[in-house]
Design an enzyme around this catalytic site. Structure first.
Site, short mmCIF file in Angstrom:
data_model
loop_
_atom_site.label_atom_id
_atom_site.label_comp_id
_atom_site.label_asym_id
_atom_site.label_seq_id
_atom_site.Cartn_x
_atom_site.Cartn_y
_atom_site.Cartn_z
N GLU A 24 -1.67 6.82 8.40
CA GLU A 24 -2.34 7.60 7.36
C GLU A 24 -3.45 8.43 8.00
O GLU A 24 -4.10 7.98 8.95
CB GLU A 24 -2.94 6.66 6.30
CG GLU A 24 -3.62 7.37 5.14
CD GLU A 24 -4.16 6.38 4.13
OE1 GLU A 24 -3.55 6.23 3.05
OE2 GLU A 24 -5.20 5.73 4.41
N LYS A 36 0.81 -1.22 0.00
CA LYS A 36 0.00 0.00 0.00
C LYS A 36 0.85 1.28 0.00
O LYS A 36 0.44 2.30 -0.56
CB LYS A 36 -0.95 0.00 1.20
CG LYS A 36 -2.08 -1.01 1.08
CD LYS A 36 -2.99 -0.97 2.29
CE LYS A 36 -4.24 -1.80 2.07
NZ LYS A 36 -3.95 -3.21 1.81
N ARG A 91 -7.85 -7.40 -9.01
CA ARG A 91 -8.56 -8.68 -9.22
C ARG A 91 -10.05 -8.40 -9.33
O ARG A 91 -10.50 -7.27 -9.14
CB ARG A 91 -8.28 -9.62 -8.04
CG ARG A 91 -8.40 -8.90 -6.68
CD ARG A 91 -9.24 -9.60 -5.70
NE ARG A 91 -9.17 -8.99 -4.37
CZ ARG A 91 -10.24 -8.53 -3.72
NH1 ARG A 91 -11.43 -8.54 -4.28
NH2 ARG A 91 -10.10 -7.99 -2.52
#
Length: 510
Positions: free
Chosen positions: A205, A118, A296
């Site tokens: 974050e 990430k 995906r």
């Protein structure tokens, strides 16, 4: 390349979904079953052309790439479709099959490796020019890194697993905390991560308390990319999606165009091949920020299929065969409104606790505008070592109100007995005034106290003690750690669980 036969390295509703598209394309399918004698609990074995046993209990076999390659070679398949969860985003898995000369239906392993991380994905987004939330520039490795990042970002911020998923490895810090407490929280998060991931690295974050979770569905063939519109996935619990709808009633056309542009650009720049979901968070002022890319097929992909008429699994296979996308962005014209609910074997009155068991009665819903994706039948065993998803109901209507009314009808029609489900929760949600107005956000369930509206005498809860209290985050983390310790201490050849199993279940819930 020609693809005449596909091994589906997955189970349940996504395996059935892939089989159906393959049948329409004239492609033979091979499916998997954990152990002999369990075929009746794996409907895909009856619908595919062939099936083979993994000879391992539960999820273990679906994570055994060597066993899967043995079956693939024996069956003579041309390609492997990983579905979602399990090994669908594992770049090592994709690389392994490339070396074995079997096509992996998904992006190149190098692309998977980039998006698995990430922190790396955020760097790619920044380079492209997409707005991102303030965060650690690198994974937190030392106390100095931790305190420096916490001081720079300032509360509210969140701990996030660098390679996590499914809501695990996330902890929100709402206010300033002492350095000692910060270290204690770090240890707790890493204990939780240890039960689900093969990695303990995390980053910080900025946290958006009342955000909307908006994601764009993208197709890429290596030369061009197009998006098929957005999905609003803001109804969540513990950072796991419960309901998705499209188009989002929250964003306007200008924002839709901008976000769609960025979603296409990040895939275009990487010469992406396959389906991808580019995810954003949007604050109350409607500023949007890149969150991550899921490389995906998503659980919620039928929502996009309902309003566009595009079979995303078919597109995956065509792209894997080397075909180019046969339409352009200007050809994409979403029609109407679609909403999906995930019916899980979970008790919403007990903090969505999983409820394995046996299905004693099953009556599916149907009718105009309703699409049901499920593997259920009466007598079906719901195992504790797989994800809790039982079915997905997608309602397609002229507009949002029409889709909601169809969904309400479908939820009244469907009958699932033997295990507790999330059906009672959705019945209450779809009558909630704020939800009907489109006034909701990612922490809506917690803030609105909607779960208190569930009545104690609902049939779904008749076999359970309704006096149980909800567990705190600290208690849940402690339980997870104790489970982890038990799994870790158990001999490997006797283990019925693993951190990869947990990770696979969690990734499915994204």
């Amino acid at each position: 390349m020609k693809i005449k036969k596909i091994l589906i390295a997955n189970r349940g509703e996504i395996a059935l979904r892939i089989i159906r598209t393959c049948k329409e394309m004239g492609i033979k399918t091979v499916t998997l079953c954990p152990m002999p004698g369990q075929e009746k609990n794996f409907l895909e074995t009856q619908m595919s052309d062939e099936y083979y046993f993994l000879d391992k209990e539960g999820s273990q076999g679906y994570l055994d790439k060597q066993k899967i390659i043995e079956i693939a070679k024996k069956a003579g398949v041309d390609a492997i479709h990983p579905g979602y969860g399990f090994l669908a985003e594992n770049w090592r898995f994709a690389h392994f099959y490339k070396k074995k000369k079997i096509k992996f239906i998904g992006p190149d392993f190098n692309t998977l490796r980039k998006f698995e991380d990430k922190v790396e994905a955020k760097k790619i987004a920044k380079k492209v020019g997409i707005p991102t939330l303030p965060s650690s520039e690198h994974p937190i490795k030392t106390k100095k890194d931790l305190f420096k990042s916490a001081e720079k970002i300032k509360p509210p911020f969140m701990f996030k697993a660098q390679r996590g998923g499914g809501g695990m490895g996330i902890r929100v810090i709402d206010e300033q905390v002492a350095s000692g407490d910060l270290l204690a929280i770090t240890l707790g998060i890493q204990k939780q991560m240890a039960s689900g991931f093969d990695d303990l690295e995390f980053f910080l974050e900025r946290y958006l308390p009342e955000a909307r979770h908006i994601e764009f569905q993208v197709l890429g063939d290596g030369k061009k990319a197009v998006h098929l519109g957005e999905r609003d996935c803001s109804i969540q619990r513990r950072f796991q999606k419960l309901l998705e709808e499209s188009p989002s009633s929250y964003i306007n056309e200008k924002q839709r165009e901008e976000m769609g542009y960025w979603a296409v650009k990040i895939c275009q720049d990487l010469k992406y091949q396959g389906v991808a979901t580019v995810e954003f968070l949007m604050d109350p002022e409607k500023n949007y920020y890149f969150m991550e890319v899921n490389p995906r097929i998503q659980v919620e992909h039928p929502v996009t299929e309902a309003i566009t008429g595009v079979d995303l699994v078919e597109q995956q296979i065509r792209i894997a065969r080397g075909e180019q996308i046969a339409f352009s962005q200007k050809d994409v014209h979403p029609n109407g409104y679609a909403i999906e609910v995930r019916i899980n074997a979970e008790d919403p009155k007990r903090n969505f606790m999983p409820t394995p068991g046996k299905i004693t009665k099953y009556v599916p819903s149907g009718g105009q505008g309703i699409f049901l994706h499920s593997f259920l039948h009466e007598g079906q065993e719901i195992y504790p070592f797989f994800d809790s998803l039982l079915a997905k109901i997608v309602a397609h209507g002229r507009n949002r109100e029409d889709a909601i009314n169809k969904l309400k009808r479908a939820l009244d029609e469907i009958v699932i007995e033997g295990v507790s489900t999330t059906i009672p929760f959705f019945k209450i949600l779809l009558n909630n005034r704020d939800f009907l107005k489109g006034d909701f956000y990612t922490n809506f369930i917690e803030k609105s106290e909607i779960l208190k509206a569930l009545t104690c005498d609902h049939p779904s809860h008749k076999n359970f003690d309704t006096g149980a209290r909800e567990l705190s985050e600290e208690e849940l983390a402690g339980i997870v750690f104790q489970i982890y310790k038990g799994v870790k201490d158990e001999p490997a050849n006797n283990s019925r669980n693993s951190k990869w199993m947990t990770f696979g279940r969690l990734k499915m819930m994204e």
